[in-house]
Motif scaffolding. Structure first.
Motif, short mmCIF file in Angstrom:
data_model
loop_
_atom_site.label_atom_id
_atom_site.label_comp_id
_atom_site.label_asym_id
_atom_site.label_seq_id
_atom_site.Cartn_x
_atom_site.Cartn_y
_atom_site.Cartn_z
N PHE A 1 -8.30 -6.35 -21.35
CA PHE A 1 -9.30 -5.74 -20.46
C PHE A 1 -10.72 -5.86 -21.04
N THR A 2 -10.87 -5.74 -22.36
CA THR A 2 -12.21 -5.90 -22.92
C THR A 2 -12.71 -7.34 -22.75
N GLU A 3 -11.80 -8.32 -22.84
CA GLU A 3 -12.23 -9.70 -22.61
C GLU A 3 -12.62 -9.94 -21.16
N LEU A 4 -11.89 -9.27 -20.24
CA LEU A 4 -12.28 -9.38 -18.83
C LEU A 4 -13.68 -8.79 -18.61
N LEU A 5 -13.94 -7.64 -19.27
CA LEU A 5 -15.26 -7.03 -19.13
C LEU A 5 -16.34 -7.92 -19.73
N LEU A 6 -16.05 -8.54 -20.88
CA LEU A 6 -17.04 -9.41 -21.51
C LEU A 6 -17.30 -10.66 -20.67
N ASP A 7 -16.31 -11.13 -19.92
CA ASP A 7 -16.51 -12.29 -19.03
C ASP A 7 -17.27 -11.91 -17.77
N GLU A 8 -17.54 -10.58 -17.61
CA GLU A 8 -18.31 -10.05 -16.49
C GLU A 8 -17.67 -10.39 -15.14
N GLU A 9 -16.32 -10.46 -15.15
CA GLU A 9 -15.65 -10.70 -13.88
C GLU A 9 -15.67 -9.46 -13.00
#
Length: 534
Positions: A323-331
């Motif tokens: 989930f943190t990677e999804l947030l960092l990808d700004e999806e």
């Protein structure tokens, strides 16, 4: 597995006839008095000189051998126990053996020893030997056996040797100036008889002391028997009128029995100590077996706990990272700078925690014997690039520069990709942890000179490791730190797992470091084909 409790024989107990010891002692004393005082008078004779010398030489040779044996046995016991009693016995029979040799060589009919042989000369040596023996035995009986010597025994032995040789030489050259002990045609002098009785008194005191103490060791009974035979021997020597008569022969025979029982007593003491040592080792072995069973059970429970806990923790942690990677990808929408920094911190800490959990899980598998390697052909260059993508966020936080330098044309290697990535991640994380901000970290891969191995290295310009700690860093749960509080966070498992995984692939791990200048970790991967899994 519990150790069977065996019952070794008890060498400490006295002989089975110990209840009848007093009766036996009375019987021996009466028989000895009859043999010493009555029978030789009935069957009295003077032995031919040549026959006597042969018999005397045999008896004295046995006495000297026994003296040397007692000396060696007592010396060995003293080296083990450092007991003053053993030292006294050792020095006593060392001196007695030397003086008895001089006595044997000084008899008339033997080749001249130092000066012309005579009965008076040999008698002087004999009386001196018996005085040394009786004083030594009395001292050994009276002295506390528990008392230990802290001095160098070599000095005592050298001193006894010098003293004995001086006395032997002095009697050999100046015996005419000493008071006579035996006058041919007249027999023994009053001084010789007095000294014989003095020896009897000394041995009698030692015998009384042993009986009064009432010790329960069988060795004490043999020593008592030796003293009794010694008393009979001296009594026979007070009665002879000729150096070749029945009483002199009987005295020498009794002397043989005395020495034999002394040797037997020392042997029993040695066996007793061996038995006591074996008993202690036997008990310790049983206790160690019980402790090992408890440790094995505790270790198994620990491994099960680590495996279960690590598995349960890894599942939600993987979701947090995803989930943190999804947030960092700004999806899910744009982030401001503060939000991005916070999420980066969450992602970095989660990655670090996941690495710790994986290490614990792998440790549990290793100790349970369930750690498997599944090999496949992998490109070292691709492996290094993949690892750098996974670890890049942690280096950005400290603004560290990471350089990858992989030699061209390195053939694929047969390794377990996830586990080899774990090795690289642990080494890079270790370099990141111990390298300051704006530091430099290099990941290199090269072929060795023989072109049969790939050498991978991770270098940093961090704090470095002192030379005395280089061998310690690969131990489990070991973190090298001179401070009482932890300076760097971690479980201390990373390098231990690196070493184990590399060795399972047939390679080796080495490290070079200079304190304050940085470290370089190397590991090798053999270029060999292999099975898909091990």
């Amino acid at each position: 597995m519990a150790v069977k409790d065996e019952n070794p024989p008890n060498y400490l107990s006295p002989p089975k006839l110990r209840q009848d010891w007093l009766l036996i002692l009375v019987f021996v004393l009466v028989a000895g008095i009859l043999i010493v005082g009555w029978l030789p008078r009935i069957f009295y004779f003077d032995m031919d000189q040549s026959v006597f010398l042969t018999l005397h030489l045999v008896l004295m040779l046995f006495s000297v051998v026994v003296s040397c044996t007692v000396f060696v046995a007592a010396w060995y016991d003293f080296k083990q126990t450092r007991s003053w009693r053993e030292l006294v016995l050792c020095l006593t029979f060392f001196m007695v053996g030397l003086i008895d040799v001089a006595h044997t060589l000084s008899y008339r009919g033997m080749p001249n020893f130092l000066t012309e042989n005579s009965l008076n000369k040999s008698t002087l040596y004999w009386v001196l030997s018996r005085l040394v023996e009786s004083l030594g035995l009395l001292t050994a009986v009276v002295i506390n056996p528990i008392r230990k010597s802290k001095l160098n025994p070599g000095y005592f032995l050298a001193g006894a040797a010098v003293f004995t040789l001086v006395i032997i030489t002095s009697i050999g050259y100046y015996h005419p100036k000493y008071p006579p002990m035996f006058i041919p045609g007249e027999g023994q002098t009053w001084l010789k008889v007095f000294l014989d009785y003095l020896v009897i008194v000394l041995k009698g005191i030692a015998l009384y002391h042993l009986i009064r103490l009432g010790r329960k060791y069988s060795a004490d009974y043999y020593l008592q028997a030796a003293l009794i035979f010694g008393i009979f021997s001296e009594a026979a020597f007070t009665l002879y009128a000729s150096a070749y008569d029945t009483y002199n022969v009987l005295g020498h025979v009794y002397k043989i029995f005395e020495f034999a029982y002394i040797m037997r007593a020392l042997f029993i003491l040695s066996v007793v100590r061996l038995y006591q040592t074996n008993t202690v080792l036997h008990n310790q072995k049983r206790q160690m077996a019980e402790i090992n069973l408890q440790l094995e059970k505790a270790n198994r429970l620990k491994n099960e706990f680590l495996a279960n806990t690590s598995h349960e923790l890894r599942t939600p942690l993987t979701a947090i990272i995803a989930f943190t990677e999804l947030l960092l990808d700004e999806e899910t929408g744009p982030l401001n700078n503060m939000q991005r920094d916070y999420i980066n911190e969450i992602n970095e800490s989660s990655q670090q925690l996941l690495n710790y959990i994986n290490n614990l899980l792998d440790l549990a598998k290793i100790e349970a014997g369930k750690f498997e390697v599944h090999r496949e052909a992998v490109s070292i260059s691709d492996l290094c690039s993949s690892v750098l993508r996974k670890t890049e966020p942690i280096f950005k936080v400290k603004k560290q520069q990471v350089i990858i330098d992989v030699e061209d044309n390195i053939p694929p290697v047969y390794v377990d990709p996830p586990k080899m990535m774990q090795v690289l991640i642990n080494l890079l994380s270790n370099a990141h942890k111990f390298t300051p901000e704006d530091g430099r970290i290099e990941l290199r891969a090269r072929m060795n000179d023989r072109r049969d191995q790939v050498i991978v290295s991770v270098s940093d310009n961090g704090v470095g490791i002192s030379s005395e700690n280089l061998e310690l860093i690969f131990e489990k749960f070991r973190q090298v730190n001179n401070r009482p509080e932890p300076l760097y966070q971690g479980t201390g498992l990373g390098l231990a797992l690196v070493k184990h995984i590399v060795e399972m692939h047939g390679g080796q791990v080495k490290v070079e470091s200079i304190l304050g200048q940085g470290s370089t970790f190397y590991f090798s991967i053999p270029l060999i084909g292999g099975e898909k899994s091990e």
